[in-house]
Design an enzyme around this catalytic site. Structure first.
Site, PDB file in Angstrom:
ATOM      1  N   CYS A 221     -38.206  49.668 -25.255  1.00 19.10           N
ATOM      2  CA  CYS A 221     -37.206  50.687 -25.593  1.00 19.10           C
ATOM      3  C   CYS A 221     -35.968  50.014 -26.198  1.00 19.10           C
ATOM      4  CB  CYS A 221     -36.876  51.562 -24.387  1.00 19.10           C
ATOM      5  SG  CYS A 221     -36.008  53.091 -24.836  1.00 19.10           S
TER       6      CYS A 221
ATOM      7  N   HIS B 193     -42.193  53.735 -23.615  1.00 18.19           N
ATOM      8  CA  HIS B 193     -42.107  53.165 -22.266  1.00 18.19           C
ATOM      9  C   HIS B 193     -43.512  52.944 -21.713  1.00 18.19           C
ATOM     10  CE1 HIS B 193     -37.752  53.514 -21.414  1.00 18.19           C
ATOM     11  NE2 HIS B 193     -37.802  54.550 -22.230  1.00 18.19           N
TER      12      HIS B 193
ATOM     13  N   GLU C  91     -44.308  51.677 -18.933  1.00 20.70           N
ATOM     14  CA  GLU C  91     -44.304  51.967 -17.496  1.00 20.70           C
ATOM     15  C   GLU C  91     -44.402  53.462 -17.198  1.00 20.70           C
ATOM     16  OE1 GLU C  91     -39.974  52.313 -18.612  1.00 20.70           O
ATOM     17  OE2 GLU C  91     -41.715  51.179 -19.279  1.00 20.70           O
TER      18      GLU C  91
END
Length: 207
Positions: free
Chosen positions: A83, A187, A189
């Site tokens: 990001c 992202h 995650e």
């Protein structure tokens, strides 16, 4: 294999750390120590918030930028920016004025232009990740669907640094790469199996 996840007050560190561990990272250290970064086998730089705040936070840690550059550019350690951590690879960011980036991949980070009134900014939610004609990340990035949350986007000077694209009222760069450096706008995650697969490949990446 040691992995340094850089803590400079600007990332959702624990979510990223948990995802990296789920992807196979065993010796992971969340760190603000340049010495730890200088000794790491791999480095991950997360980032949430504005380009300026993230750049200032990173530079506020004495010797960190120099340690990153030494380990990555001299030592050859694979590097992943996530990001705003990816955006910081650029020459400069244009959020809240002009802020110098790391200048590891030449380009600018600028506001997403609203070309369609139906398009919302920030670009938020799940979107396709598509591959280009060339592959500067050497197989690290795969086509699929990932979770995005950003209002600014990276425009590299050289299209050869674009590893993947997405579409939000027009093409936006989803990933950049050069040598042993890669950055993703999305992202991992928060991208479920797609993100974990990417992180798993990064842990094995030999650029």
């Amino acid at each position: 294999m040691t992995l340094a996840l850089i803590d400079y007050g600007a990332g959702n560190l624990h979510s990223v750390a948990n995802a990296l561990r789920a992807a196979g990272a065993e010796d992971l250290t969340i760190t603000a120590s340049p010495d730890v970064v200088r000794a790491a086998d791999r480095i991950v730089l997360p980032g949430v918030g504005s380009f300026r705040a993230c750049a200032e936070g990173l530079r506020a840690i004495g010797g960190m930028v120099e340690a990153m550059a030494e380990r990555v550019h001299v030592g050859g350690a694979p590097f992943l920016g996530i990001c705003v951590g990816m955006q910081l690879l650029a020459t400069r960011g244009l959020e809240h004025g002009v802020t110098p980036g790391l200048d590891w991949i030449a380009g600018e980070v600028r506001l997403i232009e609203r070309t369609d009134p139906q398009i919302k900014i920030p670009h938020m939610g799940w979107n396709d990740v598509s591959l280009g004609l060339h592959d500067p990340a050497e197989g690290l990035i795969d086509a699929g669907e990932a979770y995005f949350l950003h209002s600014y986007h990276f425009q590299p000077e050289d299209g050869a640094n674009v590893a993947a694209m997405t579409d939000h009222g027009g093409g936006l760069v989803a990933a950049v790469a050069q040598d042993n450096v890669v950055g993703v706008q999305f992202h991992p995650e928060k991208s479920q199996q797609y993100g974990l697969s990417l992180l798993s490949r990064f842990l094995e990446w030999k650029p």
